[in-house]
Design an enzyme around this catalytic site. Structure first.
Site, short mmCIF file in Angstrom:
data_model
loop_
_atom_site.label_atom_id
_atom_site.label_comp_id
_atom_site.label_asym_id
_atom_site.label_seq_id
_atom_site.Cartn_x
_atom_site.Cartn_y
_atom_site.Cartn_z
CB CYS A 115 -0.88 0.07 1.26
SG CYS A 115 -2.25 -1.06 1.30
CB VAL A 122 12.94 -2.58 5.94
CG1 VAL A 122 11.75 -2.87 5.07
CG2 VAL A 122 14.10 -2.06 5.13
CE LYS A 160 8.74 4.12 13.42
NZ LYS A 160 8.18 5.07 12.47
CG ASP A 305 -4.97 -1.46 9.41
OD1 ASP A 305 -4.39 -0.54 8.82
OD2 ASP A 305 -4.52 -2.62 9.49
#
Length: 420
Positions: A115, A122, A160, A305
């Site tokens: 998306c 990464v 994080k 989401d």
């Protein structure tokens, strides 16, 4: 390219059966690379991303087949590279890297796609594997990991909270020597599910679901049978379908205790919510929802989401609601499309101010990412006239047979193939 043609307005009411969670099934399928014996994974949704993952695993030498359940046998893996052709469509493929380097001492994965919703680097996966002793190189668009012997347990404090990196580190650490502790770990139910799967195979993981996960390395993982947990985002999406249309929706085969933040906001919007062990129902009694304000946050906060679906809820609700997106950039791309249907909203940096309108009108709209596309389809269900939603390949990546489930709730929706 397929489209949905949706005729509205419709009050959506009835029952739907919830599928297995894509966001748990994907890390579990990749984690099966760690197993030296066959595994059976039940309740895996039939989705494009799952098909892509099974193709990718097959290319690595995994015997992968689907016959109701998904059956994976990684005992004869002999290729350690996940190629660009398959990885380019799906970011989740980075999850192959940890298991490959942990079990075989080497692995390479093309830098991933998926998306288009902002930066999902990464880096956290890479630094985590480096702390476990892997040597990482970035060459020719590939992340290449290697280690002499086995990975070594480490105390890792994550910069994080990251679901993806927590999965990578946790999976790789199962076969490391010694003990690994992950601090500031993601707490999502899908992390818990992945840990439970690995423990079924013989891993020793404790603390999943908290911000401190401990993994005692083992020599090898065996086989087993595991059932993927129900999809909390699909559940939430169908509950919102009922909420925006004044309907009553019952979700079966669900897991309501993974949805606390969403259910709280639906109650605030005026819905009557009831829950059982494996079902949840919403009843709007024909009323319009009330606008709610929320901030997305890592679990147990409000899930990013579900943000697009609640944007839609606010845009047809009574009053004004403010939504702040703290997880991803570029996650309001559905809003200009909803504006074409008559929605009133302002975007200020990471904040969306929604002014509810009584009704939406139909339009031709275009899906931009997975959850945004779901909100556009739901908008079409309650808009007056015929709405056409283009680029629905996004929705097929994350919702199993969404049109069939909406039809069961009374929607007038049909899939049109690109040729028509």
């Amino acid at each position: 390219m397929d489209k949905f043609r949706v005729q509205g307005p419709t009050r959506l009411s009835g029952e739907v059966t919830i599928s297995g969670a894509k966001n748990a099934a994907l890390p579990i399928l990749f984690a099966a690379l760690l197993a030296e014996e066959p595994v059976e994974i039940q309740n895996v949704p039939k989705l494009k991303d799952i098909d892509t993952t099974m193709k990718l695993l097959s290319q690595l030498g995994v015997k992968a087949e689907r016959n109701g359940s998904v059956y994976l046998d990684a005992s004869k893996v002999d290729i350690y590279c996940a190629p660009y052709e398959l990885v380019k469509t799906m970011r989740a493929s980075i999850w192959a890297l940890g298991p490959l380097v942990a079990r075989f001492g080497q692995g390479q994965v093309s830098l991933p796609g998926g998306c288009a919703i902002g930066a999902r680097p990464v880096d956290l996966h890479i630094t985590g594997l480096e702390q476990l002793g892997a040597e990482i190189k970035l060459e020719e668009g590939y992340v290449k990991a290697s280690v002499d012997g086995r990975l070594k347990g480490a105390h890792i404090v994550m910069d994080k909270v990251s679901v993806g990196a927590t999965v990578t580190i946790m999976s790789a650490a199962t076969l490391a020597t010694g003990t690994t502790v992950i601090e500031n770990a993601a707490r999502e139910p899908e992390i818990v599910d992945t840990a439970n799967f690995l423990n079924t195979l013989g891993a020793k993981i404790s603390g999943a679901g908290s911000d401190r996960i401990t993994i005692e390395g083992v020599e090898r993982l065996g086989g087993g049978v595991y059932r993927v947990l129900p999809d909390r985002i699909e559940t939430g999406t169908f509950l919102v379908a009922g909420a925006i249309s004044g309907g009553k929706v019952i979700c079966r085969a669900a897991q309501p205790d993974t949805l606390d933040a969403v259910l709280a906001k639906l109650r605030e919007a005026g819905a009557e919510i009831e829950v059982g062990d494996d079902w949840v129902s919403l009843d709007m009694h024909g009323k319009r929802p009330k606008a709610v304000s929320l901030r997305t946050a890592p679990h147990p906060g409000f899930p990013t989401d579900m943000q697009a679906q609640f944007s839609l809820l606010n845009l047809v609700a009574e009053g004004t609601g403010v939504i702040t997106e703290t997880i991803f950039e570029n996650r309001f791309m559905h809003v200009p499309e909803l504006a074409r249907m008559g929605a009133h909203a302002e975007i200020e940096s990471h904040t969306l101010i929604c002014h509810g309108v009584e009704k939406l009108s139909s339009a031709q709209v275009m899906a931009t990412d997975l959850r945004a596309s779901a909100s556009l389809v739901l908008a079409g269900c309650i808009a007056e006239g015929v709405t056409v939603v283009d680029r629905i390949y996004h929705i097929d990546r994350g919702y199993e047979h969404i049109e069939d489930k909406l039809i069961a709730l009374g929607a007038n929706i049909q899939r049109i193939s690109g040729e028509e």
